[in-house]
Design a protein around this motif. Sequence first.
Motif, PDB file in Angstrom:
ATOM      1  N   ASP A  72      42.051  27.720  50.595  1.00 19.25           N
ATOM      2  CA  ASP A  72      43.298  28.472  50.582  1.00 19.25           C
ATOM      3  C   ASP A  72      42.953  29.941  50.337  1.00 19.25           C
ATOM      4  OD1 ASP A  72      42.644  28.589  47.888  1.00 19.25           O
ATOM      5  OD2 ASP A  72      44.484  27.637  47.187  1.00 19.25           O
ATOM      6  N   PRO A  73      43.940  30.827  50.284  1.00 20.96           N
ATOM      7  CA  PRO A  73      43.615  32.238  50.069  1.00 20.96           C
ATOM      8  C   PRO A  73      42.788  32.495  48.811  1.00 20.96           C
ATOM      9  CG  PRO A  73      45.857  32.050  50.848  1.00 20.96           C
ATOM     10  CD  PRO A  73      45.374  30.641  50.579  1.00 20.96           C
ATOM     11  N   GLU A  74      43.037  31.762  47.739  1.00 23.90           N
ATOM     12  CA  GLU A  74      42.272  31.940  46.506  1.00 23.90           C
ATOM     13  C   GLU A  74      40.799  31.573  46.700  1.00 23.90           C
ATOM     14  OE1 GLU A  74      42.488  30.550  41.823  1.00 23.90           O
ATOM     15  OE2 GLU A  74      43.736  29.544  43.301  1.00 23.90           O
ATOM     16  N   ALA A  75      40.550  30.465  47.378  1.00 27.04           N
ATOM     17  CA  ALA A  75      39.171  30.036  47.630  1.00 27.04           C
ATOM     18  C   ALA A  75      38.456  31.008  48.556  1.00 27.04           C
ATOM     19  CB  ALA A  75      39.151  28.625  48.224  1.00 27.04           C
ATOM     20  N   LEU A  76      39.143  31.496  49.575  1.00 26.67           N
ATOM     21  CA  LEU A  76      38.551  32.450  50.508  1.00 26.67           C
ATOM     22  C   LEU A  76      38.235  33.773  49.820  1.00 26.67           C
ATOM     23  CD1 LEU A  76      40.724  31.656  53.641  1.00 26.67           C
ATOM     24  CD2 LEU A  76      38.328  31.042  53.262  1.00 26.67           C
ATOM     25  N   GLU A  77      39.114  34.204  48.915  1.00 23.72           N
ATOM     26  CA  GLU A  77      38.854  35.434  48.158  1.00 23.72           C
ATOM     27  C   GLU A  77      37.650  35.254  47.240  1.00 23.72           C
ATOM     28  OE1 GLU A  77      40.973  38.411  44.931  1.00 23.72           O
ATOM     29  OE2 GLU A  77      42.184  36.910  45.944  1.00 23.72           O
ATOM     30  N   PHE A  78      37.539  34.102  46.569  1.00 18.29           N
ATOM     31  CA  PHE A  78      36.385  33.820  45.717  1.00 18.29           C
ATOM     32  C   PHE A  78      35.101  33.853  46.539  1.00 18.29           C
ATOM     33  CE2 PHE A  78      33.365  30.814  43.797  1.00 18.29           C
ATOM     34  CZ  PHE A  78      33.234  31.392  42.542  1.00 18.29           C
ATOM     35  N   GLN A  79      35.131  33.262  47.709  1.00 16.24           N
ATOM     36  CA  GLN A  79      33.960  33.278  48.591  1.00 16.24           C
ATOM     37  C   GLN A  79      33.590  34.716  48.953  1.00 16.24           C
ATOM     38  OE1 GLN A  79      32.090  30.570  49.946  1.00 16.24           O
ATOM     39  NE2 GLN A  79      30.728  32.161  50.679  1.00 16.24           N
ATOM     40  N   ARG A  80      34.566  35.476  49.384  1.00 15.81           N
ATOM     41  CA  ARG A  80      34.338  36.839  49.861  1.00 15.81           C
ATOM     42  C   ARG A  80      33.912  37.779  48.726  1.00 15.81           C
ATOM     43  NH1 ARG A  80      38.688  36.975  52.269  1.00 15.81           N
ATOM     44  NH2 ARG A  80      39.977  37.802  50.625  1.00 15.81           N
TER      45      ARG A  80
END
Length: 99
Positions: A72-80
């Motif tokens: 989700d957006p939170e996981a993608l932000e953590f990755q990035r």
Amino acid sequence: MYKNMLPIGSVVKTIGAKRKLMVIGRILTTEENDKIYDYVGVPYPEGVGASDQMYFFDRDQVEELLFIGFQDPEALEFQREVLDNLNELAIENGEIVEK
């Protein structure tokens, strides 16, 4: 170095393994050695049964990606913002730190 890591919940087959593993953690170490592993997984489909059923492995041991975990957006932000920007890591006093 840690770009494009698999998300939590991904299911993989590792080289030489008979069982599939579901990723439950990333960038971990064990108390037994000073190695940093890319992933920790549990047997799929049953999940965590006992602590001795957690398997530590690296991305080069993944033979086949069977399922990509939830993003989700939170996981993608953590990755990035976190994982993609990690440099070389080391273990100091039992903790993983950037060199």
